[in-house]
Motif scaffolding. Structure first.
Motif, PDB file in Angstrom:
ATOM      1  N   LEU A   1       3.169  -1.826  -6.324  1.00  0.00           N
ATOM      2  CA  LEU A   1       3.162  -0.868  -5.323  1.00  0.00           C
ATOM      3  C   LEU A   1       1.953   0.003  -5.556  1.00  0.00           C
ATOM      4  O   LEU A   1       2.032   0.200  -6.759  1.00  0.00           O
TER       5      LEU A   1
ATOM      6  N   PHE B   1       3.550  11.681  -4.385  1.00  0.00           N
ATOM      7  CA  PHE B   1       4.664  10.581  -3.864  1.00  0.00           C
ATOM      8  C   PHE B   1       5.501  11.043  -2.662  1.00  0.00           C
ATOM      9  O   PHE B   1       5.832  10.382  -1.805  1.00  0.00           O
ATOM     10  N   HIS B   2       5.879  12.322  -2.729  1.00  0.00           N
ATOM     11  CA  HIS B   2       6.809  12.750  -1.767  1.00  0.00           C
ATOM     12  C   HIS B   2       6.593  13.989  -0.937  1.00  0.00           C
ATOM     13  O   HIS B   2       7.159  14.544  -0.330  1.00  0.00           O
TER      14      HIS B   2
ATOM     15  N   ASP C   1       0.957  -1.129  -0.073  1.00  0.00           N
ATOM     16  CA  ASP C   1       0.148  -0.046   0.154  1.00  0.00           C
ATOM     17  C   ASP C   1       0.990   1.298  -0.007  1.00  0.00           C
ATOM     18  O   ASP C   1       0.440   2.289  -0.506  1.00  0.00           O
ATOM     19  N   THR C   2       1.960   1.047   0.912  1.00  0.00           N
ATOM     20  CA  THR C   2       2.718   2.431   0.855  1.00  0.00           C
ATOM     21  C   THR C   2       4.283   1.958   0.328  1.00  0.00           C
ATOM     22  O   THR C   2       4.572   0.885   0.214  1.00  0.00           O
ATOM     23  N   ALA C   3       5.027   3.064   0.264  1.00  0.00           N
ATOM     24  CA  ALA C   3       6.387   2.965  -0.074  1.00  0.00           C
ATOM     25  C   ALA C   3       7.113   2.290   0.972  1.00  0.00           C
ATOM     26  O   ALA C   3       7.975   1.089   0.624  1.00  0.00           O
ATOM     27  N   GLU C   4       6.942   2.244   2.361  1.00  0.00           N
ATOM     28  CA  GLU C   4       7.315   1.526   3.465  1.00  0.00           C
ATOM     29  C   GLU C   4       7.224   0.510   3.463  1.00  0.00           C
ATOM     30  O   GLU C   4       7.932  -0.784   3.684  1.00  0.00           O
TER      31      GLU C   4
ATOM     32  N   ASN D   1       1.150   3.274  -2.986  1.00  0.00           N
ATOM     33  CA  ASN D   1       1.595   4.551  -2.837  1.00  0.00           C
ATOM     34  C   ASN D   1       0.756   5.449  -3.284  1.00  0.00           C
ATOM     35  O   ASN D   1       1.231   6.448  -3.739  1.00  0.00           O
TER      36      ASN D   1
ATOM     37  N   GLU E   1      11.746   5.964  -6.173  1.00  0.00           N
ATOM     38  CA  GLU E   1      10.486   6.397  -5.072  1.00  0.00           C
ATOM     39  C   GLU E   1      10.340   6.105  -3.885  1.00  0.00           C
ATOM     40  O   GLU E   1       9.884   6.673  -2.849  1.00  0.00           O
ATOM     41  N   THR E   2      10.665   4.668  -3.586  1.00  0.00           N
ATOM     42  CA  THR E   2      10.317   4.229  -2.074  1.00  0.00           C
ATOM     43  C   THR E   2      11.399   4.357  -1.248  1.00  0.00           C
ATOM     44  O   THR E   2      11.483   4.066  -0.193  1.00  0.00           O
TER      45      THR E   2
ATOM     46  N   THR F   1      11.023   3.339  -9.714  1.00  0.00           N
ATOM     47  CA  THR F   1       9.995   3.044  -8.374  1.00  0.00           C
ATOM     48  C   THR F   1      10.691   2.427  -7.214  1.00  0.00           C
ATOM     49  O   THR F   1      10.156   3.023  -5.901  1.00  0.00           O
TER      50      THR F   1
END
Lengths: 707, 209
Positions: free
Chosen positions: A294, A350-351, A87-90, A296, A118-119, A115
């Motif tokens: 992903l 995303f950030h 669900d998320t980058a983490e 995110n 991105e994470t 990608t």
């Protein structure tokens, strides 16, 4: 977590980049070379149709994303692949870290993945004590330098061979010459060991084909092949927007991807992995394969009617390649992780807005990105949307709030302009240029000479200039825009003479106001809508065939953006209004059909305003008119490149604006032209002011003044 | 356009586009002459520049041997035996088809029969499900691809069904190969052989054979 950067600090970073001679030259060579390479790569093909197809394929796939994800997962699981949804980058990082730990992997090789950038996957894995090596040459270079990529497909484009040689000298402990061929061989040798020792390989993917559960990866170096072949474990991290129904759609996109990215017909390798593929040393002879999809925030974007098209991006990087700001300052200054126009938008999603706030303002709104986008994304419009959204969320800055308030009230706005005329007297010293800038501008704006407000605006001259006609050939209304009305009324006066000669009847609705573009540029969408409605009302009862404007920016805004702004208020009125909008050049050349006349035969260059060539699709008419005026049109290399004005852009980022302008003027000078014609008062202001300030022997006038 | 003219056109397109990305293309009469040509090329190339330092894990399994190494994992038994015999007779080439992982430093040449060619881009399509096939095209300095003229298709899209079948199998690993491994990551200067082959040679076997 990086500390939040102030606008001031961001500008310092921009200044530093502008002083980096290598970066400037590298970016410049690339910007010029790219145009030709792209043109050659698409030679003989219907580029617009190909791009439309990509847009349609992606739009459709994004709508069906959920079903495609389910289908892909079913196929892949049946084939023996582990499929994860993060669900998320983490979450993605954690899943991949867990896979590494469960499989006992210590050393990881990676092929390039935006990608994973991105994470922020690498630092996550390194924190777990794992060794991560990027294997794409450019990506390895920036990894060794502890930087991020400065371009989506050319990560180290900001570096020189000397910097790379120094870096490789450190890495190998042996002095390395700055000879590219040999530096590449150093990487070949250093990285080969890494592949051999790696326990796990991580790749991204350009395509995820649901019908067969296949991923497709495009590379030139072939590193993704080694990464997905030598280690016993393969993890692919893929944004859910990469899902497509069948290989047919993937092939259609692949046909455009590298042509648009670098002007290459196809990348050296396109690898299709259905997997898990044979891996002799692995248990059971098959590699352990994981696919991490992903989200995110992508699902949320997909559901947003305005921003869903962002997910159509195929990550070719072309929007950076053609961006005049990118060309001056490079990718590290024009992106956070994602670079270029698309980066200005996705950074917000995303950030976070703290990383997008400054970036999103660094856009001249020239539209070059939209014109080149492989997936037809309306990038400039979305950049403005993000800008507006951030201001709505954080509160509008006083400057933009005031502008919005003033613009909404035409009478107040015009009174202020008239008052400014009086206030400026001491600074203009009686000349038509502001010699010393009023204090609202700082010294850094002094890169061009700014004009003064005219003594009598056009709206007060109109009655005197206009004589009613009995049997006019055409009936038009004039939309002046603020700059011509209050700063350059002579441009409109010149046009009035041309209209009279051609027996064209003209009206000038006094209720007309600013077109609204400046408000939109500053993220004041409400004000932009209000003035749009005022303008609609002002022209509503005019019985005319056309609404002619001499300002390309007004024209493009009124024709293309206004209907969208008022779609919930006056859609039919707006459509009828927009249909009548026509730029001066097109009207005179196509509709009136002016006859060629005798002239001085001056070598005349044309600066094609962004909003004329890309905004309104008008390219030939102004050139025809230059020749018809008895002058001689000469082509210039940067004819369609932005002059760097961009309305509030030049006020917000004067240093960047100045460099774009200098480039432009140098190009005109190199053509041997001593007359530069354009069709937008904003461009006149920038170019004339720059030519004067830089002491260049170039006269800058509006097209209307040729007649 | 009749069928023969059509084929000729596809072949010409393929050759032209493959040459544009600096692949060397030779036309040969049959597979036997293709293999002869491969052996000749292997014997005349510069010796392999091993990417591993002596004594490192997984260096050449036959240390001290001066022979060039050629891998041809996807030839059938009879053709492999014939080529192996020719290599032995030459006295300076050793032919292998297994355990490519034991050659991380690189091999001189990988010879593969490829499944399709794509005229529009000069691309080769190679079923690389077998690890040995895959590695032979990644670890070699020269990749020699043998392509039947009759397997040239106009565009990738025009063969979408065939590609769908190829990639539709579990464990499938299908490669599009267009030229040698390349990079332009340093100052956008093109350099070949950054990870994989330094050069690509395509041997086109005439359709009649």
């Amino acid at each position: 977590m990086k500390k939040e950067e102030s606008l001031k600090a961001y500008k310092v970073r921009l200044d530093t980049a502008l002083e980096n001679t290598f970066l400037r030259t590298a970016m410049d060579n690339f910007a010029v070379a790219y145009r030709t390479s792209r043109e050659n790569a698409f030679a003989g093909m219907d580029v617009d149709a190909m791009i439309q197809e990509v847009a349609d394929i992606k739009a459709h796939a994004i709508k069906n994303n959920e079903a495609l994800l389910e289908e892909f997962t079913r196929k892949a699981v049946a084939n023996g692949i582990h499929v994860h949804l993060a669900d998320t980058a983490e979450d993605a990082n954690r899943i991949i870290g867990d896979i590494a730990q469960k499989t006992g992997s210590k050393r990881i090789v990676k092929s390039k993945s935006m990608t994973a950038e991105e994470t922020h996957l690498n630092p996550w894995l390194e924190n777990l004590g794992l060794e991560v090596t990027e294997t794409d040459l450019g990506e390895w270079i920036v990894q060794l330098r502890h930087e991020g990529p400065s371009h989506m497909v050319m990560p180290a484009i900001h570096l020189s061979r000397f910097q790379v040689a120094d870096l490789f000298t450190d890495v190998t402990g042996t002095t390395q010459d700055a000879e590219i061929e040999r530096l590449v061989k150093v990487a070949r040798r250093q990285l080969r060991k890494k592949y051999i020792d790696a326990d796990m390989g991580i790749t991204g993917a350009n395509y995820a084909v649901a019908g067969t559960g296949t991923i497709g990866i495009a590379t030139n170096e072939g590193n993704a092949r080694l990464v997905s072949t030598l280690p016993k474990v393969h993890v692919a991290l893929i944004g859910i927007e990469k899902l497509l129904p069948t290989i047919r759609e993937a092939l259609s996109i692949n046909r455009v991807l590298s042509k648009n990215a670098t002007g290459q017909a196809i990348t050296s390798y396109v690898t299709w992995i259905t997997g898990p593929s044979e891996c002799k040393p692995a248990v059971g002879g098959k590699r352990e394969m994981h696919i991490v999809f992903l989200d995110n925030g992508r699902k949320k974007i997909a559901a947003d009617p305005v921003f869903a098209q962002v997910l159509q991006c195929i990550r070719c990087g072309a929007c950076a390649n053609v961006c005049p700001v990118y060309r001056m300052v490079g990718g590290h200054q024009l992106g956070y992780v994602y670079i270029g126009a698309i980066g200005l938008i996705t950074t917000y999603f995303f950030h976070g807005r703290e990383n997008a706030r400054n970036l999103v303002q660094n856009c001249t709104n020239c539209g070059a990105c939209k014109a080149v986008c492989a997936a037809g994304i309306e990038l400039p419009k979305l950049i403005k949307e993000i800008h507006a959204r951030i201001q709505d969320e954080e509160g509008h800055p006083l400057k933009s709030l005031l502008l919005g308030k003033v613009l909404k009230n035409r009478k107040l706005f015009h009174t202020l302009l008239r008052t400014a005329k009086l206030a400026q007297k001491p600074v203009t010293g009686g000349t038509p240029y502001l010699r010393h800038l009023p204090m609202i501008f700082s010294k850094e704006h002094n890169f061009r000479v700014l004009p003064a407000i005219a003594k009598v605006p056009f709206r007060d001259r109109f009655e005197r200039l206009n004589s009613p006609l009995k049997n006019p050939t055409h009936k038009i209304a004039l939309f002046s825009g603020c700059v011509q009305d209050f700063v350059y009324p002579e441009q409109l006066e010149a046009a009035m003479k041309s209209f009279a000669r051609a027996n064209v009847s003209v009206t000038f609705p006094m209720g007309q106001s600013c077109c609204g573009l400046p408000a939109q540029m500053m993220g004041e969408k409400d004000a932009a809508r209000d003035v749009a409605l005022q303008n609609l009302a002002a022209f509503e009862n005019e019985d005319v065939d056309y609404i002619v404007t001499l300002c390309a920016s007004c024209g493009s805004h009124l024709k293309n953006s206004l209907p969208d702004l008022v779609k919930e208020y006056a859609p039919e009125k707006a459509a009828a209004f927009a249909k009548k909008i026509i730029p001066f050049s097109q009207f005179m050349n196509k509709i009136v059909g002016v006859e060629p006349m005798e002239g001085k035969g001056r070598k005349t260059a044309f600066h094609s305003p962004c909003h004329l060539c890309r905004g309104l699709g008008v390219r030939q008419d102004p050139k025809d008119l230059i020749n018809k005026s008895g002058n001689c049109y000469v082509a210039t290399l940067e004819e369609e490149t932005c002059c760097g004005f961009g309305g509030s852009f030049s006020a917000n980022f004067p240093a960047v604006s100045k460099e774009i302008l200098t480039k432009k003027l140098a190009d005109v000078e190199a053509s041997g032209a001593d007359l530069l014609v354009t069709e937008c008062p904003g461009c006149v202001m920038q170019l004339r002011g720059g030519a004067l300030k830089q002491g260049r022997d170039i006269q800058v006038i509006h097209l209307s003044e040729l007649f | 356009m009749n069928a023969t003219a059509d084929k000729n056109w596809l072949t010409r397109e393929f050759i032209e586009n493959a040459s544009l990305i600096s692949a060397r293309v030779y036309r040969v009469q049959d597979l036997a002459s293709a293999l002869d040509k491969a052996l000749e090329l292997c014997r005349s190339k510069l010796p392999c520049d091993s990417q591993m330092e002596p004594g490192q894990k997984g260096t050449d399994p036959m240390p001290g041997e001066k022979l060039r190494v050629m891998a041809a994992p996807n030839l059938d038994e009879a053709d492999f035996t014939k080529l192996d015999k020719a290599c032995r007779e030459s006295g300076d080439v050793r032919l292998i088809r297994e355990n490519l992982r034991a050659y991380p430093g690189g091999i001189d040449m990988g010879v593969t029969l490829v499944d399709f060619g794509i005229a529009e881009t000069g691309t080769l399509v190679l079923n690389s499900d077998s690890e040995e096939t895959r590695l032979s095209t990644m670890l070699c300095e020269t990749h020699v691809a043998i392509l039947n003229e009759g397997k040239i298709r106009e565009t990738a899209l025009s063969m979408a069904d065939e590609l769908n079948d190829l990639t539709g199998q579990a464990s499938s690993y299908t490669a599009f190969i267009t030229g040698a491994s390349r990079t332009a990551d340093i100052e956008r200067v093109l350099a070949l052989g950054v990870h994989g082959p330094l050069e690509l040679v395509i041997l086109l076997v005439e359709a009649s054979s």
